[in-house]
Design a protein around this motif. Structure first.
Motif: not given
Lengths: 322, 299
Positions: A61, A63, A268-269, A272-273, A278, A281-282, B138-139, B141-143, B145, B149, B230, B234
């Motif tokens: 994914w 995004m 990881l950053y 993802a970014f 995504m 990175a997950s 960090v686990v 972090l992405i969801p 974000f 969003r 961070m 972000l």
């Protein structure tokens, strides 16, 4: 089930169930209202995302386009991605160096401070103040101190005839440099351990003295066991924090030179970014989670040998009556 | 008889005197080590401030002039006007103030629930809360974000503020719960007899008696948020939204990378950024130490 228990307790207490809300029912409802912000936050910002990130790790994914299910492809990639290897190595190296160094350094200073010297509060202020300014400003300051040519450290070394390494720009010295930056804030650990030292009952030292124990044995057989729970707590939280180190590597070295400081979270950053992967990175996040949990478990297992809990039962048995 | 007793007394005195001198020597050594160590830790500060007041050509001279000649105060206005640092400071103050308020309010309410009210599953939920302290951030972090969003909150300060209103962090709840538990229960009973509701107890009895503990939580939260890098990295994309932390990092890009770096400007901006936390630390030291003792004893 739990409410049924409360109901039964209520019936027992009053002999009959009141039609109106009893005081303890009211209390239970208010209790839930009080903790509801945390409970909601737990679901929305912790448990929910925790599950979602696991699900996401099986997708591709970016995004923009809808996610595509790819099975375990992300996990398979983790084991062939050389950057994962670099990142894990750099991170474990950093954590393994900086956490023990910070704890032992903090303990050494705390032991000196615990002598109750005159001017103790001045020392405490001076030694703790670097820990207060941690962050980007600290990173800037150390970039300048560690400058390969004109930095204070290498200039000072040059006057005594030593040619210093390029520190942040040297593959072998970059991680030790970041450990050094971290050690500047040793006052944080010092203050926690000083608090622990001051809670050791003096009667124990007196008893040990009567038994003829010298300073070293008093330290080893009284001080260390008594502060071991706090050492363990700081070891575990420090380790979990160090495994997620990010800011200094991002600001000071951008992961270089030659990936020497490409810490796991930095990679990881970027996945993802910067690369907008995504799902991958997950999967990275979950691998880190497993690594951290496994190593934390090792630390906790070992702690049964070296951590001493005084009055553990007394502490857990005490409850509010009624 | 008498002589042997007096000589024994003299012997004891000699031993005690010896111990006293040993002790003094030990303390002198400890002072020496601590003084050297303190100086060592202060050198980076001195070097930063010294550099921030130098002319560009003077920053590379060796041996260094610790007190610059001439002192160049203009470095400060020059460095701070390259980027809208005033704007960054206002943004930071806004985010930190709103976040600290949220943390203090919500963590104290939750801690009150855990410390003073009985409800089914309380002990279990408290354990769950303690366990979340071990969960690497960090686990999620992405969801998280993705969630922000989806809400359209990227490039606003909301993602940095709103989570603080949902419990304010397990550590703070734990700290306050320990503190609240040390307040005698008779206080609650007295309040109840006077007709306080459960929330009345929170607001009129527990909160007023816990000013110190709440101050500790506020200060620790301030420090964490002020230094957060961070989060703003972000969520804040627009220069006008930047906090001091990300602004300073952006400024460094302008002041040069590996080749030529204008360290006098970079150090001027860094010095200014370090002042707020240092000021708070100097004036609120007592709370820092207390906070560590509370968590130290009970942790």
């Amino acid at each position: 089930m739990a409410t049924a228990g409360a109901q039964r307790g209520l019936v027992r207490a009053h002999g009959w169930a009141r039609p109106k809300l009893s005081m303890s029912q009211r209390e239970a409802i208010d209790g839930f209202i009080c903790i509801s912000p945390w409970l909601l936050g737990l679901l929305v910002f912790t448990l929910g995302p925790f599950v979602v990130s696991f699900v996401l790790s099986f997708f591709r994914w970016n995004m923009i386009r809808p996610p595509v299910f790819v099975g375990v492809a992300n996990y398979r990639e983790l084991f062939t991605d050389q950057f994962v290897r670099y990142a894990t190595k750099a991170t474990v190296y950093y954590a393994g160096l900086s956490v023990p160094a910070g704890l032992l350094g903090g303990l050494a200073v705390a032991l000196l401070m615990n002598l109750n010297l005159r001017g103790q509060s001045i020392y405490r202020t001076l030694i703790y103040s670097p820990a207060v300014v941690s962050g980007v400003a600290t990173a800037m300051l150390w970039i300048w101190l560690l400058d390969a040519e004109a930095g204070l450290i290498n200039s000072a070394l040059r006057t005594i005839g030593i040619r210093g390494p390029a520190w942040l720009a040297d593959e072998r010295w970059a991680v030790p440099s970041l450990v050094l930056v971290n050690l500047w804030g040793v006052g944080g650990g010092m203050l926690v351990l000083l608090g622990a030292l001051q809670n050791v009952p003096t009667t124990l030292y007196d008893a040990a003295k009567v038994d003829g124990a010298g300073a070293f044995r008093r330290f080893w057989h009284v001080t260390v066991p008594m502060i071991s729970p706090i050492l363990l707590f700081n070891l575990v939280t420090g380790f979990i924090g160090a495994m997620q180190a990010f800011t200094n590597a991002y600001v000071m070295t951008s992961g270089g030179p030659h990936y020497a400081t490409m810490f796991y979270v930095l990679y990881l950053y970027r996945s993802a970014f910067v690369d907008f992967r995504m799902g991958y990175a997950s999967a990275l996040a979950w691998l880190l989670f497993i690594i951290i949990m496994a190593l934390t478990l090792v630390i906790l297992r070992s702690s049964t040998v070296w951590v001493y809990y005084e009055g553990l039962r007394v502490g857990t048995a005490r409850r509010r009556g009624g | 008889m008498a002589t042997s007793a007096s000589s024994r007394a003299a012997g004891v005195r000699r031993i005690l005197l010896g111990m006293k001198w040993q002790r003094r020597l030990g303390h002198a050594l400890a002072h020496l080590v601590l003084i050297c160590f303190s100086i060592l830790l202060m050198i980076p500060f001195a070097w930063t401030i010294s550099t921030s007041l130098k002319e560009y050509k003077d920053i590379f001279t060796w041996p260094p002039e610790w007190i610059p000649n001439p002192i160049r105060w203009q470095n400060y206005p020059e460095a701070l006007s390259v980027l809208p640092f005033g704007r960054f400071a206002v943004n930071t103050a806004y985010i930190v103030a709103a976040g600290v308020l949220g943390t203090v309010l919500s963590s104290s309410l939750v801690a009150f629930g855990f410390a003073r009210l009985r409800f089914p599953g309380r002990e279990l939920l408290f354990l769950v809360m303690l366990a979340t302290m071990m969960l690497p951030g960090v686990v999620t972090l992405i969801p998280v974000f993705v969630l922000f969003r989806y809400l359209g909150w990227v490039n606003t300060p909301l993602p940095l503020i709103v989570p603080h209103y949902f419990g304010g962090g397990a550590f703070n709840i734990f700290l306050l719960r320990q503190y609240f538990s040390s307040i005698p229960l008779e206080m609650d009973d007295a309040g109840r007899i006077d007709g306080c509701s459960n929330f009345g107890l929170y607001w009129r009895i527990i909160v007023p008696q816990s000013a110190n503990a709440l101050a500790i939580v506020a200060i620790f939260t301030f420090m964490g948020m002020y230094h957060d890098f961070m989060g703003p990295l972000l969520y804040l994309k627009d220069l006008n939204q930047y906090t001091l932390a990300v602004g300073l990092n952006f400024f460094r890009g302008l002041a040069g990378t590996w080749g030529q770096t204008y360290y006098h400007w970079l150090m001027a901006a860094s010095t200014v950024t370090m002042i707020p936390p240092l000021l708070i630390f100097f004036f609120a030291q007592r709370y820092f130490i207390q906070g560590i003792v509370i968590t130290g004893i009970k942790g």
